[in-house]
Design an enzyme around this catalytic site. Structure first.
Site, PDB file in Angstrom:
ATOM      1  N   HIS A 195     -35.428   0.140  -8.747  1.00 31.82           N
ATOM      2  CA  HIS A 195     -36.660   0.810  -8.299  1.00 31.82           C
ATOM      3  C   HIS A 195     -36.838   2.157  -9.009  1.00 31.82           C
ATOM      4  CE1 HIS A 195     -39.776   1.801  -5.220  1.00 31.82           C
ATOM      5  NE2 HIS A 195     -39.355   3.047  -5.467  1.00 31.82           N
ATOM      6  N   GLU A 196     -35.796   2.969  -9.025  1.00 35.26           N
ATOM      7  CA  GLU A 196     -35.879   4.278  -9.659  1.00 35.26           C
ATOM      8  C   GLU A 196     -35.954   4.164 -11.182  1.00 35.26           C
ATOM      9  OE1 GLU A 196     -36.530   6.629  -7.789  1.00 35.26           O
ATOM     10  OE2 GLU A 196     -35.974   5.660  -5.904  1.00 35.26           O
ATOM     11  N   HIS A 222     -39.636   3.793 -12.144  1.00 34.81           N
ATOM     12  CA  HIS A 222     -40.361   5.070 -12.243  1.00 34.81           C
ATOM     13  C   HIS A 222     -40.012   5.804 -13.531  1.00 34.81           C
ATOM     14  CE1 HIS A 222     -42.116   4.759  -8.311  1.00 34.81           C
ATOM     15  NE2 HIS A 222     -40.951   4.745  -7.680  1.00 34.81           N
TER      16      HIS A 222
END
Length: 576
Positions: free
Chosen positions: A132-133, A136
């Site tokens: 998820h990170e 980004h």
């Protein structure tokens, strides 16, 4: 999760700098974090190298995240309405969400978490959060924006992770570029869910060179507290239950559930002897007449023997009389159970594959004998093989012959045993796998497929939960930034009205999310409590049924002793 930090005020720079000064770790009473700077340069160079492809990739993700936010908001509103209207359909929706997204079905069935489950949960959480990170970070790098740091934090008691950007630098990007960055984490979680599903479905084909799939569940372990301990050993293969072939652990549980349902139905139906349903689901064996003539007739049988009652094949009234008289002394025959189970089966209680529905197919010199079942207990016949045992390996020196025997599920290296008791709760205690190693030399790898299945399932649930939660219009999550960018495209609202509408949506979304997830947590705890109570009630009912059956036998024994005493007294008093 993304974090927009405003360390520099003033006019945004036209050229985005590639370096950021390190920021010390934050420590307070309610919040602490650990900042990581080691991956900044590597992620930025990777994002700039494949910038064109990544922009197209995250554009698709932004569109999908927009649709997801609308769908999640509708689901949130529906769940909140259900909180004030406790109807059955709403509870089903919450149960479905709890089992599909948060993976509570296995917890409700086992009521426990093993060490392997805990390892799978930790590993899948690290993978889902890290991906998820990374979404980004790589999305920001493709737009020419370098991250300041990646932080692992602990807020009160809740752990998490975030990627920090400078707010001034981020505001200089176009709105859609910022939207791609904010939606990248959700899109990567959705992609991970899809990958887990595809890998899970393809696992039999991937492991096909080393494992055989769908040819019978492999026993990985049997706890010492289980009644099957000593009968089933690790690396045994379950061949059949009540004559029906078992190909997977799922079929094992379904078959035991069906046997348990038949037992419960028969327990209540036998109270009414005129009910024709009492004739169903009866399990019998074609016992030779010379066995029954030589067998002992006793009120109780020794350990090696089991009580059987004759079941007529033609006249249903005789069947009812035999069932009613199961507890009578003259109807019982003590037979050796391990020899009886090898005989031909009769009546329709067996789940044999390919049966023609014949109730009694015994020969003329044979009788259909059914075991005397204790109320609340099930009679189940389990056949297994031991293809990896030393004795079986001696008989299968040739690898081709070994594979053939394993595929056919031969029982020359196994056996059959009968279990009488609560089959459903005992079935969950046996750890099974749908994969069998092809060669005995890799038997130490028998646990790997089961571990992969657990890891993929847990990873899917964790990743789906992260995508769901971050799609909500809630403070401090990705949904807050996504909502702000979406509202910026509404030209009919000025900046002041957009800010008020955004605050209204965030406050409402946060409150509704708290209500919604509290409701899901309530239903999960309620289901756990209900499952525990049903288990205790089932065990209490079985103890009561056993006690009731033993009391009836004691009363019949006392009655027979009284009759024998009266007859003896009559013989003494009568003249010669």
């Amino acid at each position: 999760m993304t974090n927009r930090r405003s360390r520099r005020r003033g006019r945004p720079q036209t050229l985005l700098p590639h370096h950021a000064s390190p920021t010390p770790n934050a420590v307070s009473c309610w919040y602490c974090d650990f900042k990581i700077y080691a991956f900044n340069e590597a992620v930025f160079s990777l994002g700039r190298r494949y910038a064109r492809f990544l922009k197209v990739w995250f554009t698709v993700g932004a569109a999908f995240s927009f649709v997801t936010m609308i769908g999640v908001s509708m689901m949130l509103l529906w769940g909140t309405i259900g909180a004030f209207n406790l109807h059955q359909e709403s509870s089903r929706v919450n149960d479905l969400l709890g089992s599909s997204l948060f993976g509570t079905s296995s917890l409700l069935s086992d009521l426990s978490i093993s060490v392997m489950d805990a390892i799978s949960m930790i590993a899948s959480t690290l993978l889902a959060v890290g991906l998820h990170e990374f979404g980004h970070s790589i999305a920001a790098a493709s737009e020419g924006l370098q991250i300041e740091y990646i932080a692992i934090f602990l807020a009160v008691l809740f752990p998490g992770a975030l990627v920090a950007f400078n707010n001034d630098w981020l505001q200089s990007l176009p709105h859609f570029a910022s939207l791609r960055i904010y939606c990248a984490g959700i899109w990567h979680n959705v992609t991970l869910c899809a990958a887990c599903v595809l890998i899970f479905l393809s696992l039999p084909m991937i492991l096909q060179p080393l494992y055989i799939h769908g040819k019978g569940p492999l026993v990985l372990g049997v706890p010492k507290a289980s009644p099957f301990h000593g009968y089933l050993s690790p690396y045994d293969v379950v061949v059949s239950v009540d004559g029906s072939n078992i190909k997977s652990p799922h079929e094992w549980i379904n078959m035991m559930d069906e046997v348990n349902s038949q037992m419960l139905a028969q327990t209540y139906e036998t109270r009414d002897t005129q009910n024709s349903q009492v004739l169903n689901h009866r399990k019998g064996y074609c016992v030779p007449d010379n066995w029954t003539e030589a067998s002992s007739i006793s009120n109780s049988c020794s350990d090696e023997f089991a009580a059987f009652v004759r079941v007529p094949c033609s006249n249903s009234s005789l069947v009812i009389e035999s069932l009613v008289g199961e507890n009578k002394l003259e109807g019982k025959h003590c037979l050796i159970a391990k020899e009886v189970v090898k005989l031909k089966k009769c009546w329709n209680g067996w789940q044999m594959n390919g049966t023609d529905g014949t109730i009694c197919a015994c020969a003329e010199d044979e009788s259909c004998m059914a075991p005397v079942e204790i109320p609340g207990m099930s009679w189940v016949e389990i056949t297994y093989s031991s293809p990896y045992s030393a004795e079986c390996l001696k008989n299968n020196r040739n690898s081709s012959a070994y594979d053939e025997n394993l595929n056919l599920g031969l029982t020359s290296c196994g056996g059959t045993f009968v279990y009488v008791g609560d089959v459903l709760s005992v079935a969950h205690l046996v750890h099974l796998s749908a994969y069998q190693p092809r060669w005995p030399s890799i038997i130490f790898m028998a646990h790997i497929p089961n571990l992969l299945e657990k890891l993929l399932s847990c990873c899917f649930h964790v990743s789906a939960s992260l995508a769901l939660v971050n799609s909500l219009p809630v403070y401090f999550l990705d949904g807050e930034s996504i909502l702000e960018i979406i509202l910026s495209y509404i030209s009919c609202l000025n900046r002041k009205h957009r800010r008020k509408f955004q605050q209204f949506c965030l406050v409402g979304g946060t409150i509704l999310s708290i209500i919604f997830f509290s409701r899901i947590l309530y239903f999960i705890l309620l289901s756990l409590n209900r499952a525990g109570q049903e288990l205790k009630q089932s065990r209490r009912l079985r103890r009561q049924l056993i006690r009731f059956s033993l009391e009836e036998e004691e009363e019949e024994e006392e009655m027979m002793i009284l009759v024998i005493a009266l007859l003896s007294a009559f013989e003494i008093l009568s003249p010669v």
